[in-house]
Design an enzyme around this catalytic site. Sequence first.
Site, PDB file in Angstrom:
ATOM      1  N   ASP A   1       0.810  -1.225   0.000  1.00 57.53           N
ATOM      2  CA  ASP A   1       0.000   0.000   0.000  1.00 57.53           C
ATOM      3  C   ASP A   1       0.844   1.276   0.000  1.00 57.53           C
ATOM      4  OD1 ASP A   1      -2.270  -1.627   0.098  1.00 57.53           O
ATOM      5  OD2 ASP A   1      -2.236  -1.666   2.293  1.00 57.53           O
TER       6      ASP A   1
ATOM      7  N   LYS B   1       1.930   2.114  -5.060  1.00 52.51           N
ATOM      8  CA  LYS B   1       2.553   1.571  -6.280  1.00 52.51           C
ATOM      9  C   LYS B   1       1.673   1.786  -7.500  1.00 52.51           C
ATOM     10  CE  LYS B   1       2.520  -2.452  -4.265  1.00 52.51           C
ATOM     11  NZ  LYS B   1       2.101  -2.047  -2.919  1.00 52.51           N
TER      12      LYS B   1
ATOM     13  N   LYS C   1      -0.502   4.087  -8.197  1.00 48.88           N
ATOM     14  CA  LYS C   1      -0.444   5.454  -8.714  1.00 48.88           C
ATOM     15  C   LYS C   1       0.861   5.682  -9.493  1.00 48.88           C
ATOM     16  CE  LYS C   1       0.395  10.139  -7.842  1.00 48.88           C
ATOM     17  NZ  LYS C   1       0.150  11.409  -7.221  1.00 48.88           N
TER      18      LYS C   1
ATOM     19  N   ASN D   1      -5.115 -10.216  -3.523  1.00 46.95           N
ATOM     20  CA  ASN D   1      -4.808  -9.627  -2.216  1.00 46.95           C
ATOM     21  C   ASN D   1      -4.340  -8.181  -2.413  1.00 46.95           C
ATOM     22  OD1 ASN D   1      -2.521 -10.611  -3.510  1.00 46.95           O
ATOM     23  ND2 ASN D   1      -1.533 -11.368  -1.669  1.00 46.95           N
TER      24      ASN D   1
ATOM     25  N   GLY E   1      -4.475  -4.387  -3.811  1.00 43.99           N
ATOM     26  CA  GLY E   1      -5.547  -3.429  -4.081  1.00 43.99           C
ATOM     27  C   GLY E   1      -4.916  -2.080  -4.322  1.00 43.99           C
ATOM     28  N   HIS E   2      -5.100  -1.558  -5.513  1.00 42.34           N
ATOM     29  CA  HIS E   2      -4.480  -0.273  -5.850  1.00 42.34           C
ATOM     30  C   HIS E   2      -5.563   0.730  -6.214  1.00 42.34           C
ATOM     31  CE1 HIS E   2      -1.126  -2.939  -6.086  1.00 42.34           C
ATOM     32  NE2 HIS E   2      -1.522  -3.484  -7.214  1.00 42.34           N
TER      33      HIS E   2
ATOM     34  N   GLN F   1       2.122  -5.969  -3.219  1.00 43.85           N
ATOM     35  CA  GLN F   1       2.555  -6.056  -1.812  1.00 43.85           C
ATOM     36  C   GLN F   1       3.840  -5.226  -1.596  1.00 43.85           C
ATOM     37  OE1 GLN F   1       1.595  -9.505  -3.251  1.00 43.85           O
ATOM     38  NE2 GLN F   1      -0.375  -8.619  -2.746  1.00 43.85           N
TER      39      GLN F   1
ATOM     40  N   THR G   1       3.072 -12.516   2.969  1.00 45.39           N
ATOM     41  CA  THR G   1       2.217 -13.142   1.964  1.00 45.39           C
ATOM     42  C   THR G   1       2.932 -14.396   1.453  1.00 45.39           C
ATOM     43  OG1 THR G   1       0.821 -12.718   0.040  1.00 45.39           O
ATOM     44  CG2 THR G   1       3.047 -11.768  -0.018  1.00 45.39           C
TER      45      THR G   1
ATOM     46  N   VAL H   1      -8.596  -3.549  -0.303  1.00 46.28           N
ATOM     47  CA  VAL H   1      -9.197  -4.866  -0.526  1.00 46.28           C
ATOM     48  C   VAL H   1     -10.188  -5.219   0.572  1.00 46.28           C
ATOM     49  CG1 VAL H   1      -8.688  -7.346  -0.682  1.00 46.28           C
ATOM     50  CG2 VAL H   1      -7.201  -5.709  -1.801  1.00 46.28           C
TER      51      VAL H   1
ATOM     52  N   ARG I   1      -9.897  -2.891   5.971  1.00 45.00           N
ATOM     53  CA  ARG I   1      -9.372  -2.882   7.338  1.00 45.00           C
ATOM     54  C   ARG I   1      -8.537  -1.625   7.594  1.00 45.00           C
ATOM     55  NH1 ARG I   1      -6.066  -8.311   7.627  1.00 45.00           N
ATOM     56  NH2 ARG I   1      -5.775  -7.780   5.445  1.00 45.00           N
TER      57      ARG I   1
ATOM     58  N   LYS J   1       2.701  10.284  -0.601  1.00 45.72           N
ATOM     59  CA  LYS J   1       1.955  10.774   0.570  1.00 45.72           C
ATOM     60  C   LYS J   1       2.729  11.781   1.417  1.00 45.72           C
ATOM     61  CE  LYS J   1      -1.675   7.663   1.143  1.00 45.72           C
ATOM     62  NZ  LYS J   1      -2.483   6.774   1.933  1.00 45.72           N
TER      63      LYS J   1
HETATM   64  P1  GDP Z   1      -0.741   0.316  -3.585  1.00 46.90           P
HETATM   65  O1  GDP Z   1      -1.383  -0.965  -3.171  1.00 46.90           O
HETATM   66  O2  GDP Z   1       0.721   0.351  -3.282  1.00 46.90           O
HETATM   67  O3  GDP Z   1      -1.027   0.679  -5.004  1.00 46.90           O
HETATM   68  O4  GDP Z   1      -1.392   1.464  -2.681  1.00 46.90           O
HETATM   69  P2  GDP Z   1      -2.947   1.631  -2.332  1.00 46.90           P
HETATM   70  O5  GDP Z   1      -3.651   2.133  -3.533  1.00 46.90           O
HETATM   71  O6  GDP Z   1      -3.470   0.417  -1.677  1.00 46.90           O
HETATM   72  O7  GDP Z   1      -2.857   2.731  -1.194  1.00 46.90           O
HETATM   73  C1  GDP Z   1      -2.365   4.006  -1.436  1.00 46.90           C
HETATM   74  C2  GDP Z   1      -3.489   5.017  -1.153  1.00 46.90           C
HETATM   75  O8  GDP Z   1      -2.939   6.313  -1.063  1.00 46.90           O
HETATM   76  C3  GDP Z   1      -4.520   5.096  -2.273  1.00 46.90           C
HETATM   77  O9  GDP Z   1      -5.771   5.392  -1.713  1.00 46.90           O
HETATM   78  C4  GDP Z   1      -4.038   6.253  -3.139  1.00 46.90           C
HETATM   79  O10 GDP Z   1      -5.084   6.916  -3.825  1.00 46.90           O
HETATM   80  C5  GDP Z   1      -3.457   7.161  -2.086  1.00 46.90           C
HETATM   81  N1  GDP Z   1      -2.305   7.964  -2.527  1.00 46.90           N
HETATM   82  C6  GDP Z   1      -1.303   7.626  -3.379  1.00 46.90           C
HETATM   83  N2  GDP Z   1      -0.372   8.605  -3.436  1.00 46.90           N
HETATM   84  C7  GDP Z   1      -0.805   9.576  -2.583  1.00 46.90           C
HETATM   85  C8  GDP Z   1      -0.259  10.824  -2.173  1.00 46.90           C
HETATM   86  O11 GDP Z   1       0.818  11.232  -2.576  1.00 46.90           O
HETATM   87  N3  GDP Z   1      -0.977  11.543  -1.265  1.00 46.90           N
HETATM   88  C9  GDP Z   1      -2.169  11.113  -0.773  1.00 46.90           C
HETATM   89  N4  GDP Z   1      -2.798  11.880   0.109  1.00 46.90           N
HETATM   90  N5  GDP Z   1      -2.714   9.935  -1.131  1.00 46.90           N
HETATM   91  C10 GDP Z   1      -2.026   9.175  -2.019  1.00 46.90           C
HETATM   92  P1  IMO Z   2      -0.860  -4.175  -2.204  1.00 48.28           P
HETATM   93  O1  IMO Z   2      -0.424  -4.717  -3.527  1.00 48.28           O
HETATM   94  C1  IMO Z   2      -0.899  -4.578   2.121  1.00 48.28           C
HETATM   95  C2  IMO Z   2      -0.933  -8.647   3.739  1.00 48.28           C
HETATM   96  C3  IMO Z   2      -2.199  -9.062   4.464  1.00 48.28           C
HETATM   97  C4  IMO Z   2      -1.601 -10.013   5.491  1.00 48.28           C
HETATM   98  C5  IMO Z   2      -0.492 -10.702   4.710  1.00 48.28           C
HETATM   99  C6  IMO Z   2      -0.874 -12.067   4.137  1.00 48.28           C
HETATM  100  O2  IMO Z   2      -2.160  -3.483  -2.232  1.00 48.28           O
HETATM  101  O3  IMO Z   2       0.228  -3.378  -1.582  1.00 48.28           O
HETATM  102  P2  IMO Z   2      -2.413 -12.787   2.084  1.00 48.28           P
HETATM  103  O4  IMO Z   2      -3.859 -12.545   1.818  1.00 48.28           O
HETATM  104  O5  IMO Z   2      -1.495 -12.261   1.046  1.00 48.28           O
HETATM  105  O6  IMO Z   2      -2.094 -14.213   2.424  1.00 48.28           O
HETATM  106  O7  IMO Z   2      -2.118 -11.966   3.447  1.00 48.28           O
HETATM  107  O8  IMO Z   2      -0.150  -9.831   3.645  1.00 48.28           O
HETATM  108  N1  IMO Z   2      -1.146  -8.143   2.365  1.00 48.28           N
HETATM  109  C7  IMO Z   2      -1.094  -6.848   2.032  1.00 48.28           C
HETATM  110  N2  IMO Z   2      -0.925  -5.751   2.787  1.00 48.28           N
HETATM  111  N3  IMO Z   2      -1.000  -4.456   0.786  1.00 48.28           N
HETATM  112  C8  IMO Z   2      -1.147  -5.563   0.012  1.00 48.28           C
HETATM  113  O9  IMO Z   2      -1.124  -5.492  -1.341  1.00 48.28           O
HETATM  114  C9  IMO Z   2      -1.239  -6.823   0.625  1.00 48.28           C
HETATM  115  N4  IMO Z   2      -1.399  -8.084   0.180  1.00 48.28           N
HETATM  116  C10 IMO Z   2      -1.332  -8.884   1.247  1.00 48.28           C
HETATM  117  O10 IMO Z   2      -2.835  -7.969   5.062  1.00 48.28           O
HETATM  118  O11 IMO Z   2      -1.003  -9.289   6.527  1.00 48.28           O
HETATM  119 MG    MG Z   3      -2.841  -1.621  -1.829  1.00 44.65          MG
END
Ligand code: GDP
Ligand code: IMO
Ligand code: MG
Length: 426
Positions: free
Chosen positions: A13, A16, A18, A38, A40-41, A224, A239, A300, A303, A331
């Site tokens: 999270d 990535k 973005k 697992n 979620g972007h 991840q 994971t 995803v 939580r 961020k």
């Molecule tokens: P990923 O799994 O690594 O692609 O990240 P996620 O999408 O799960 O989580 C990143 C969250 O931060 C998302 O809701 C994005 O929209 C948000 N985000 C990404 N870059 C920035 C930033 O520079 N500032 C803020 N405030 N939010 C951001």
């Molecule tokens: P992105 O790509 C954050 C975490 C789960 C749990 C552990 C194992 O959005 O960054 P799993 O379902 O993979 O067996 O769970 O890994 N986890 C993540 N945490 N971002 C993710 O993906 C994750 N994918 C799995 O929360 O702790």
């Molecule tokens: Mg994510």
Amino acid sequence: MSKIIVIGAQWGDEGKGKIVDWLAEKANIIVRFQGGHNAGHTIVVGKKEFKLSVLPSGILREKKLCIIGNGVVLDPWVLLKEIDTLKKLGVNITKNNLIISSSISLILPIHSIIDNLRESKSGKKLIGTTGRGIGPAYEDKIARRSLRLYDLNDEKLVEEKVRLIVDHHNIWLKSFNYKLVDANEIIENILSISNKIICYADEVWDILDKHNTKDSKILYEGAQGIMLDIDHGTYPYVTSSNTVSGQAFTGSGSSLKNINKILGVIKAYSTRVGSGPFPTEDDGEDGQNLGELGKEFGTVTGRKRRCGWLDLIQLKKSITVSGITNLAITKLDVLDSFNIIKVCIGYKIGEIKYTSFSMDLINKGNLKPIYKTFPGWLSNTYGITEYNLLPNKAKAYLKYIEKSLKCPIDLISTGPDRKNLIKINE
Ligand code: GDP
Ligand code: IMO
Ligand code: MG
């Protein structure tokens, strides 16, 4: 840019999606190489918000080839739903812009059943998985039982393999008096959608090789983060795949040649979802504020993410095991209102100091972070797109990170929108 691997350097999270979406503008091909749904972007483009789990984050860009490599575990129902949702949002997805490795392992409904039941029985040792069946699906792959995409061409083989998988897991279910899974139902369901998915199958290793010789611009997109890597992460709270850069090759069949850059994506602070060690976690007001200001809820599972400060010791390990050459930091804007910003530069147990992220040490649990503090900049960086417009105190924070990690920052993200980005190195 020619060939870049993009990976998360913390616990996932990091933003990535973005960063990959932004880089994809100049790429020809975007390849996912591990994980499953697992991941979620969230990608924000103007008033539209897109949520991706299995499709590469280049899918929102026109005329790009998106590839899902053999290292991914793919739930075909989730894929079809994601394609459908995106189509409704105006994203064009056809065989021309999506290819899936013929040898990808499929996630079946039994995998999430097993995942969730195991978690429900694990008590204090709960991993906090996403419950998507990722672990059990990778187990079946390693045990050489998986149903793979190309198997869908052969009804008899599908039947045989699904029975093998279901029989294997039913033994465990039976031993706990759980309801057994009906193989016939899975066979019927998978065969009813097989035509919709087999059409995307192809030999990814061969396609990538041809593009390598054509010198196409290829982005390898990790899911991840390195601290969730099955070998190098905070095992067993990880994971079930390798999330490090090396997986880009095994998870796609691409050669090791000609990688120009390994870009590690980091947040300006740290977060983690699920259980496991997190040395800089802040249970107090700061952690609460980071969570609220950063809207730290999982894409995803919804939580709440655990929040804390940036950990340079953890990041040094990530950079080392993945050969990260450059960083993207996201961020930064979330830190705008903090009076004091902390960065972990070591750990302490009693009076003894440590500066290495060894698992033996991290697992001790009673270590305290040693922080260097920075005065907050207390001004708005949201949406800034030019480095010179950043407050000097924010620049000092970024310079310190670069210097300590000996790794240049290429990109600084200042908001969720595709446009909220400062380019330092293209
Ligand atoms: P990923 O799994 O690594 O692609 O990240 P996620 O999408 O799960 O989580 C990143 C969250 O931060 C998302 O809701 C994005 O929209 C948000 N985000 C990404 N870059 C920035 C930033 O520079 N500032 C803020 N405030 N939010 C951001
Ligand atoms: P992105 O790509 C954050 C975490 C789960 C749990 C552990 C194992 O959005 O960054 P799993 O379902 O993979 O067996 O769970 O890994 N986890 C993540 N945490 N971002 C993710 O993906 C994750 N994918 C799995 O929360 O702790
Ligand atoms: Mg994510």
